[in-house]
Design an enzyme around this catalytic site. Structure first.
Site, PDB file in Angstrom:
ATOM      1  N   GLU A 165      -5.354  -8.595  -0.173  1.00 33.21           N
ATOM      2  CA  GLU A 165      -6.128  -8.242   1.026  1.00 33.21           C
ATOM      3  C   GLU A 165      -7.580  -8.077   0.613  1.00 33.21           C
ATOM      4  O   GLU A 165      -7.896  -7.246  -0.240  1.00 33.21           O
ATOM      5  CB  GLU A 165      -5.635  -6.938   1.673  1.00 33.21           C
ATOM      6  CG  GLU A 165      -4.332  -7.053   2.426  1.00 33.21           C
ATOM      7  CD  GLU A 165      -3.992  -5.798   3.219  1.00 33.21           C
ATOM      8  OE1 GLU A 165      -4.937  -5.137   3.718  1.00 33.21           O
ATOM      9  OE2 GLU A 165      -2.798  -5.487   3.338  1.00 33.21           O
TER      10      GLU A 165
ATOM     11  N   GLU B 163       0.818  -1.222   0.000  1.00 34.70           N
ATOM     12  CA  GLU B 163       0.000   0.000   0.000  1.00 34.70           C
ATOM     13  C   GLU B 163       0.851   1.271   0.000  1.00 34.70           C
ATOM     14  O   GLU B 163       0.644   2.182   0.811  1.00 34.70           O
ATOM     15  CB  GLU B 163      -0.949  -0.015   1.209  1.00 34.70           C
ATOM     16  CG  GLU B 163      -1.988  -1.116   1.124  1.00 34.70           C
ATOM     17  CD  GLU B 163      -3.030  -1.050   2.242  1.00 34.70           C
ATOM     18  OE1 GLU B 163      -2.900  -0.198   3.135  1.00 34.70           O
ATOM     19  OE2 GLU B 163      -3.975  -1.865   2.213  1.00 34.70           O
TER      20      GLU B 163
END
Length: 514
Positions: free
Chosen positions: A292, A173
């Protein structure tokens, strides 16, 4: 009663499910590691401190690959802190979750746990506070047989044979301001390219996933993927996606429609990746790693649910308690993943134990299955094979899904949401598994399924997951309150199947050749 028709043919396939599609995620966050998979002194702990009751549930859940050690945690992690004699490992402040990390569990312990659980390890490298040099050293430590500094250090630490880790994530991320040393797409792309190049020089057999944008609602989304792949296209095999479904507004219909936005997300990232390939006139196809995904919202918005003051070790944070309603949306996400098996080749349910997880534990006490445990376990067990193109004719509805970004109000319209969401997977033995979600919370739905090319079929197993109370949960005192039960009344005539699905229900029908 609503009605729906489904048509499929044994020869018309989307693609084959990769074994890595059924993965999960372990991060140094809350009680996922300490008190979750690892708890020395627990009544069920083995000689390495692994909770055997948790291992039993993990084997039942059926994950195939496990992402580690983060997550946000990895962007500030010095992997060297977690290897070597435990008594010599440093204690650090973790700025991802504002906790104290004792480093008593690290890379080698994780590899041993993966062997005990029967799963493949997936490692993430720190491209936040560190870069390619630390990443290539970790590959050498894990994968090189011996005769060099880092490989011999692994052997000195007691692991003679290489861990042979094949799947590596290039950071996590990295466009998120919450990330340690987050970056622009150009900054990250250059770092990731150089890290990937050196990691592959150490071990040419590894596979690499570049970071996609942190979420579809990020301002960087789309442009980020395009530029990152411009830098990493020749080196990366995958681009990552992350999403967490929510019901902040208490709107069940929109919540159950949200997996359709997950379908859109996948299609968009595929288009971006293929656009980068097209500019190169390249036949290479970047695959997707949805590393995720889950339902998560109750413990997400308030700081006190994410952070406990005083830098504690393994505090109980992000311990989402899942309802029957959550399990339905979760099941829809399972169907979305299956129906993109041609490009989504890896996926990780985030996370495995205690932290937004299908498995809950009490420190020193029992472990139990959350409601979302069941759809995942069924998908992993029956979702291996060839995913068929299912043409669905179903009544639908319009919804407005709320997916905030910080303090900004964001809504996404979802049009003509079919009440019936379906995935169909055939296996080598001529069997067929049907995953059926009835999103109507009030009415039953009669589904008529025409499975062409299969010949005569018979019901091997039929299960439904439902509860009269959509807010029903499983707990330590009532661990089986929401559990699969027999699905009655499945009628099979040759290759045609007819079944009535109860309102707000997740259903799995396993058919075998007669």
């Amino acid at each position: 009663m609503r009605k729906a028709n489904v048509l499929m043919d044994r020869d018309f396939a989307i693609g084959h499910t990769d074994p890595r599609l059924f993965g999960a995620f372990v991060e140094h966050l809350g009680r996922c590691v300490y008190g979750g998979i690892y708890e020395p002194g627990h009544p069920t702990a083995d000689e390495k401190g692994f909770r055997r009751d948790v291992l039993d549930l993990v084997r039942e859940l059926g994950p195939t690959i496990m992402r580690y050690p983060g997550g946000n945690f990895v962007s500030g992690y010095n992997w060297e802190d977690g290897v070597g004699p435990v008594e010599e490992r440093p204690t650090r402040l973790d700025l991802a979750w504002f906790t104290t990390e004792p480093n008593t569990f690290g890379t080698n312990e994780f590899m041993d746990w993966c062997k005990a659980a029967g799963v493949e390890p997936m490692m993430a490298v720190n491209l936040g506070t560190r870069a390619g040099d630390a990443a290539r050293n970790l590959v050498e430590y894990c994968n090189h047989p011996g005769g060099t500094y880092w490989s011999d250090l692994r052997r000195k630490h007691g692991w003679e044979k290489p861990h042979d880790v094949k799947f590596w994530c290039l950071g996590n991320e990295m466009d998120g301001p919450w990330q340690m040393e987050y970056k622009t797409a150009t900054q990250y792309g250059l770092v990731a390219k150089e890290a990937a190049k050196m990691m592959r020089w150490i071990d040419p057999s590894i596979e690499l996933a570049a970071c996609g944008s942190s979420a579809r609602n990020m301002p960087t989304y789309g442009r980020w993927e395009d530029e990152v792949l411009e830098h990493t296209f020749e080196h990366a095999d995958y681009i990552s996606l992350h999403t967490y479904l929510n019901n902040y507004k208490g709107d069940t219909a929109s919540f159950l429609a949200s997996p359709d936005l997950m379908d859109n997300f996948i299609d968009e990232v595929v288009a971006i990746a293929d656009g980068v390939a097209a500019r190169r006139r390249s036949t290479k196809r970047i695959m997707l790693s949805f590393d995720e995904w889950n339902v998560w919202y109750r413990t997400r918005r308030k700081r006190q649910d994410r952070v406990k003051e005083g830098w504690p070790i393994a505090p109980p944070i992000l311990e989402e308690i899942y309802t029957m309603e959550d399990a339905l949306a979760f099941g829809g996400a399972c169907i979305s993943l299956l129906n993109h098996a041609d490009r989504v080749k890896s996926a990780c349910l985030a996370q495995l134990v205690n932290v937004i997880a299908p498995i809950m534990t009490e420190t020193g006490g029992p472990a139990w299955r959350q409601t979302i445990f069941h759809p995942f376990a069924q998908m992993s067990k029956h979702g291996r094979g060839k995913v068929l193109r299912a043409q669905v004719e179903s009544e639908g509805y319009d919804a407005e899904y709320y997916d905030p970004r910080g303090q900004q109000e964001l809504s996404f319209p979802v049009s003509n949401v079919a009440y019936l969401k379906v995935a169909a997977v055939s296996d080598e033995k001529g069997g067929l598994s049907l995953f059926l979600l009835n999103r109507d919370v009030k009415q039953e739905l009669e589904a008529s399924i025409d499975a062409r090319g299969f010949g005569a079929l018979t019901v091997e197993e039929a299960l439904e997951l439902r509860h009269d109370d959509l807010q029903a949960i499983n707990s330590k005192d009532a661990p089986e309150r929401v559990s699969p039960a027999p699905l009655e009344g499945v009628v099979v005539d040759g290759g045609k199947v007819r079944v009535t699905l109860k309102p707000a229900s997740w259903n799995v029908i396993r058919l075998a050749p007669r």
